[in-house]
Design a protein around this motif. Structure first.
Motif, PDB file in Angstrom:
ATOM      1  N   PRO A  93       0.786  -1.238   0.000  1.00  0.00           N
ATOM      2  CA  PRO A  93       0.000   0.000   0.000  1.00  0.00           C
ATOM      3  C   PRO A  93       0.821   1.294   0.000  1.00  0.00           C
ATOM      4  N   ASP A  94       1.835   1.399   0.857  1.00  0.00           N
ATOM      5  CA  ASP A  94       2.642   2.622   0.895  1.00  0.00           C
ATOM      6  C   ASP A  94       3.404   2.823  -0.413  1.00  0.00           C
ATOM      7  N   GLU A  95       3.924   1.733  -0.941  1.00  0.00           N
ATOM      8  CA  GLU A  95       4.655   1.783  -2.204  1.00  0.00           C
ATOM      9  C   GLU A  95       3.720   2.165  -3.350  1.00  0.00           C
ATOM     10  N   ALA A  96       2.518   1.610  -3.346  1.00  0.00           N
ATOM     11  CA  ALA A  96       1.539   1.915  -4.393  1.00  0.00           C
ATOM     12  C   ALA A  96       1.222   3.409  -4.405  1.00  0.00           C
ATOM     13  N   ALA A  97       1.000   3.972  -3.234  1.00  0.00           N
ATOM     14  CA  ALA A  97       0.694   5.408  -3.146  1.00  0.00           C
ATOM     15  C   ALA A  97       1.857   6.244  -3.658  1.00  0.00           C
ATOM     16  N   ALA A  98       3.074   5.872  -3.279  1.00  0.00           N
ATOM     17  CA  ALA A  98       4.261   6.622  -3.718  1.00  0.00           C
ATOM     18  C   ALA A  98       4.442   6.515  -5.236  1.00  0.00           C
ATOM     19  N   LEU A  99       4.242   5.330  -5.789  1.00  0.00           N
ATOM     20  CA  LEU A  99       4.390   5.143  -7.234  1.00  0.00           C
ATOM     21  C   LEU A  99       3.354   5.953  -8.015  1.00  0.00           C
ATOM     22  N   ARG A 100       2.111   5.958  -7.527  1.00  0.00           N
ATOM     23  CA  ARG A 100       1.051   6.731  -8.211  1.00  0.00           C
ATOM     24  C   ARG A 100       1.355   8.221  -8.168  1.00  0.00           C
ATOM     25  N   GLU A 101       1.979   8.656  -7.091  1.00  0.00           N
ATOM     26  CA  GLU A 101       2.344  10.064  -6.966  1.00  0.00           C
ATOM     27  C   GLU A 101       3.518  10.421  -7.884  1.00  0.00           C
ATOM     28  N   GLN A 102       4.455   9.502  -8.017  1.00  0.00           N
ATOM     29  CA  GLN A 102       5.673   9.749  -8.786  1.00  0.00           C
ATOM     30  C   GLN A 102       5.485   9.595 -10.297  1.00  0.00           C
ATOM     31  N   TYR A 103       4.612   8.661 -10.719  1.00  0.00           N
ATOM     32  CA  TYR A 103       4.457   8.356 -12.140  1.00  0.00           C
ATOM     33  C   TYR A 103       3.018   8.543 -12.603  1.00  0.00           C
ATOM     34  N   ALA A 104       2.825   9.359 -13.621  1.00  0.00           N
ATOM     35  CA  ALA A 104       1.488   9.524 -14.204  1.00  0.00           C
ATOM     36  C   ALA A 104       1.030   8.228 -14.867  1.00  0.00           C
ATOM     37  N   GLU A 105       1.973   7.368 -15.250  1.00  0.00           N
ATOM     38  CA  GLU A 105       1.669   6.116 -15.937  1.00  0.00           C
ATOM     39  C   GLU A 105       1.243   4.993 -14.984  1.00  0.00           C
TER      40      GLU A 105
ATOM     41  N   THR B 231      -1.470   4.013 -12.086  1.00  0.00           N
ATOM     42  CA  THR B 231      -2.765   4.395 -11.529  1.00  0.00           C
ATOM     43  C   THR B 231      -3.255   3.280 -10.591  1.00  0.00           C
ATOM     44  N   PRO B 232      -4.348   3.525  -9.863  1.00  0.00           N
ATOM     45  CA  PRO B 232      -4.887   2.454  -9.008  1.00  0.00           C
ATOM     46  C   PRO B 232      -5.236   1.212  -9.837  1.00  0.00           C
ATOM     47  N   GLY B 233      -5.216   0.062  -9.211  1.00  0.00           N
ATOM     48  CA  GLY B 233      -5.483  -1.207  -9.885  1.00  0.00           C
ATOM     49  C   GLY B 233      -6.845  -1.245 -10.550  1.00  0.00           C
ATOM     50  N   TYR B 234      -6.860  -1.504 -11.835  1.00  0.00           N
ATOM     51  CA  TYR B 234      -8.103  -1.589 -12.605  1.00  0.00           C
ATOM     52  C   TYR B 234      -8.904  -2.806 -12.144  1.00  0.00           C
ATOM     53  N   HIS B 235     -10.120  -2.560 -11.683  1.00  0.00           N
ATOM     54  CA  HIS B 235     -11.031  -3.611 -11.191  1.00  0.00           C
ATOM     55  C   HIS B 235     -10.432  -4.445 -10.065  1.00  0.00           C
ATOM     56  N   MET B 236      -9.519  -3.845  -9.295  1.00  0.00           N
ATOM     57  CA  MET B 236      -8.898  -4.546  -8.171  1.00  0.00           C
ATOM     58  C   MET B 236      -8.949  -3.619  -6.955  1.00  0.00           C
ATOM     59  N   ASN B 237      -8.540  -4.125  -5.803  1.00  0.00           N
ATOM     60  CA  ASN B 237      -8.457  -3.321  -4.592  1.00  0.00           C
ATOM     61  C   ASN B 237      -7.456  -2.194  -4.838  1.00  0.00           C
ATOM     62  N   LYS B 238      -7.926  -0.964  -4.790  1.00  0.00           N
ATOM     63  CA  LYS B 238      -7.096   0.197  -5.151  1.00  0.00           C
ATOM     64  C   LYS B 238      -5.940   0.437  -4.187  1.00  0.00           C
ATOM     65  N   LYS B 239      -6.035  -0.121  -2.994  1.00  0.00           N
ATOM     66  CA  LYS B 239      -4.975   0.061  -1.999  1.00  0.00           C
ATOM     67  C   LYS B 239      -3.810  -0.901  -2.243  1.00  0.00           C
ATOM     68  N   HIS B 240      -4.103  -2.098  -2.752  1.00  0.00           N
ATOM     69  CA  HIS B 240      -3.104  -3.155  -2.863  1.00  0.00           C
ATOM     70  C   HIS B 240      -2.685  -3.487  -4.297  1.00  0.00           C
ATOM     71  N   TRP B 241      -3.271  -2.821  -5.272  1.00  0.00           N
ATOM     72  CA  TRP B 241      -2.964  -3.119  -6.673  1.00  0.00           C
ATOM     73  C   TRP B 241      -2.741  -1.818  -7.443  1.00  0.00           C
ATOM     74  N   ILE B 242      -1.853  -1.882  -8.436  1.00  0.00           N
ATOM     75  CA  ILE B 242      -1.589  -0.742  -9.310  1.00  0.00           C
ATOM     76  C   ILE B 242      -1.769  -1.174 -10.767  1.00  0.00           C
ATOM     77  N   THR B 243      -2.028  -0.195 -11.613  1.00  0.00           N
ATOM     78  CA  THR B 243      -2.095  -0.435 -13.052  1.00  0.00           C
ATOM     79  C   THR B 243      -0.954   0.333 -13.692  1.00  0.00           C
ATOM     80  N   LEU B 244      -0.205  -0.366 -14.516  1.00  0.00           N
ATOM     81  CA  LEU B 244       0.948   0.206 -15.206  1.00  0.00           C
ATOM     82  C   LEU B 244       0.585   0.400 -16.672  1.00  0.00           C
ATOM     83  N   HIS B 245       0.735   1.638 -17.153  1.00  0.00           N
ATOM     84  CA  HIS B 245       0.473   1.991 -18.541  1.00  0.00           C
ATOM     85  C   HIS B 245       1.810   2.355 -19.191  1.00  0.00           C
TER      86      HIS B 245
END
Length: 131
Positions: free
Chosen positions: A58-70, A72-86
């Motif tokens: 969770p902490d890493e996910a928040a930091a990554l979303r803040e650092q990279y526009a690419e 985002t929160p996990g598509y159709h997954m728990n937004k706290k524990h999953w990320i989406t990479l574009h």
């Protein structure tokens, strides 16, 4: 790196990890990568754009979303524990490999010790992942 390149690289990384399998339980448009029956990565283009969905602390996910526009929160997954990479200019080979390995390691760490294909604490260091 464009979205298709991100998907191909992520798939190559996932396939090289011990004990992984590729399944299609949601149909052919979803590549679901699992370790010992647990999902650690999904690859799809159901939104019309290539994406890779990964488990993340969770902490890493928040930091990554803040650092990279690419990222985002996990598509159709728990937004706290999953990320989406574009795809995007800020995404490089090393980051994709690191995120895939970290996702795998998190899932392996949650398995009973007898079912773990690797020691998740030492595997991240050997694979060159971890920050």
């Amino acid at each position: 790196m464009d979205g298709g390149q991100v998907q191909r690289l992520a798939a190559q990384c996932a396939e090289a990890l011990p004990g992984t399998v590729l399944e299609h339980p949601f149909g052919p448009e979803w590549d679901v990568h699992k370790v010992r029956g647990k999902v650690f990565m999904l690859v799809t283009e159901v939104t019309g754009k290539p994406m890779v969905i990964l488990k993340c602390a969770p902490d890493e996910a928040a930091a990554l979303r803040e650092q990279y526009a690419e990222i985002t929160p996990g598509y159709h997954m728990n937004k706290k524990h999953w990320i989406t990479l574009h795809g995007g200019d800020a995404i490089d080979h090393g980051l994709v490999e690191e995120l895939v390995t970290d996702s795998y390691r998190l899932v392996v760490a949650g398995l009973p010790k007898a079912r773990q294909p690797v020691d998740p604490r030492s595997y991240a260091r050997r694979a060159g992942a971890g920050r």
